[in-house]
Design a protein around this motif. Structure first.
Motif, short mmCIF file in Angstrom:
data_model
loop_
_atom_site.label_atom_id
_atom_site.label_comp_id
_atom_site.label_asym_id
_atom_site.label_seq_id
_atom_site.Cartn_x
_atom_site.Cartn_y
_atom_site.Cartn_z
N VAL A 299 0.84 -1.19 0.00
CA VAL A 299 0.00 0.00 0.00
C VAL A 299 0.88 1.25 0.00
CG1 VAL A 299 -1.93 -1.11 1.18
CG2 VAL A 299 -0.14 -0.02 2.53
N GLU A 300 0.27 2.37 -0.34
CA GLU A 300 0.96 3.66 -0.32
C GLU A 300 0.09 4.69 0.39
OE1 GLU A 300 1.53 4.59 -4.40
OE2 GLU A 300 -0.61 4.82 -4.84
N GLU A 301 0.75 5.64 1.05
CA GLU A 301 0.02 6.67 1.77
C GLU A 301 -0.53 7.71 0.80
OE1 GLU A 301 2.51 8.36 4.76
OE2 GLU A 301 2.53 6.54 5.99
N VAL A 302 -1.76 8.12 1.05
CA VAL A 302 -2.40 9.17 0.24
C VAL A 302 -3.18 10.09 1.17
CG1 VAL A 302 -2.59 7.78 -1.85
CG2 VAL A 302 -4.45 7.73 -0.16
N THR A 303 -3.42 11.30 0.70
CA THR A 303 -4.26 12.25 1.43
C THR A 303 -5.47 12.55 0.55
OG1 THR A 303 -2.35 13.24 2.54
CG2 THR A 303 -4.40 14.53 2.48
N GLU B 159 -9.98 16.64 5.63
CA GLU B 159 -8.86 15.95 5.00
C GLU B 159 -8.56 14.66 5.77
OE1 GLU B 159 -5.21 18.14 3.38
OE2 GLU B 159 -4.46 17.29 5.26
N CYS B 160 -8.13 13.63 5.05
CA CYS B 160 -7.88 12.33 5.68
C CYS B 160 -6.62 11.73 5.11
CB CYS B 160 -9.07 11.41 5.46
SG CYS B 160 -8.82 9.72 6.04
N LYS B 161 -5.69 11.35 5.98
CA LYS B 161 -4.49 10.63 5.56
C LYS B 161 -4.76 9.14 5.72
CE LYS B 161 -1.14 14.27 6.58
NZ LYS B 161 0.09 14.65 7.32
N THR B 162 -4.60 8.40 4.63
CA THR B 162 -4.93 6.98 4.65
C THR B 162 -4.03 6.25 3.66
OG1 THR B 162 -6.73 5.38 4.36
CG2 THR B 162 -6.78 7.33 2.94
#
Length: 206
Positions: free
Chosen positions: A48-52, A59-62
């Motif tokens: 997986v990779e981090e996205v905003t 806003e959500c960092k996931t």
């Protein structure tokens, strides 16, 4: 790596498939459902990779999947596992490899192969309900590596120890995922107790 997925629903559905009086419709439906249930375990370590992103609130960092998934059923029985996994990974691309087994030597021979262009960058899942002698799966994995695949998982319902050993020795980097590890192969190369010829039972050709 060998993973035998121990789950009551999978075992129950596999029991229905093993019964000799189970018809084509129920056999195919249970295969589809087992493949979907197995997909949870198979995909546990997908990168997986981090996205905003923006939700309707803030806003959500996931994270999201970092690589595409390619399903490669070994014709023809492997086709019965595609829909169950694609129901969870609808973006998965599908390649195909056709191999037939010489009834005397039990050696596999390729008659068809077509794959997406993104093989080197993808997680590739080889699908076949039965891992018996291991010859077809070993040949398919070798073919995929020749096409650039580096992250390969072998997904089967039922396997014999002989087939598992062949894959582990030839491709120790490939994870093997099973619903059941059976007792042995018989003199004709069929898994015991197994569930018969999966292709014939899926398509009603016997």
């Amino acid at each position: 790596m060998l993973t035998v997925i121990d789950h009551p629903l999978i075992t129950h559905k596999l029991t229905q498939m093993r019964k000799e009086d189970t018809g084509t419709k129920d056999f195919r439906q249970n295969l589809d459902e087992i493949a979907g249930l197995m997909a949870y375990e198979i995909t546990r370590d997908l990168p997986v990779e981090e996205v905003t992103i923006m939700t309707p609130v803030s806003e959500c960092k996931t994270v999201q999947l970092a690589k595409e998934v390619v399903l490669v059923p070994i014709l023809r029985a492997g086709l019965g596992m595609v829909d169950g996994i694609r129901s969870l990974i609808p973006t998965a691309k599908v390649g195909h490899v056709g191999l037939y087994r010489d009834e005397e030597t039990l050696m596999p021979h390729e008659y068809f192969a077509k794959f997406p262009s993104n093989m080197p960058e993808s997680v590739v899942m080889v699908l076949d309900p039965m891992l018996a002698t291991g010859g077809s799966a070993e040949a398919a994995i070798t073919l995929l590596k020749q096409r650039g695949a580096t992250q390969i998982k072998l997904v089967c319902l039922v396997a014999a120890p002989e087939g598992v050993k062949v894959i582990q020795e030839a491709h120790p980097d490939v994870g093997i995922y099973l619903a059941a590890l059976d007792e042995k192969l018989d003199e004709q190369g069929y898994i015991v107790p197994g569930l018969g010829d999966a292709g014939d039972r899926i398509y009603g050709t016997k």
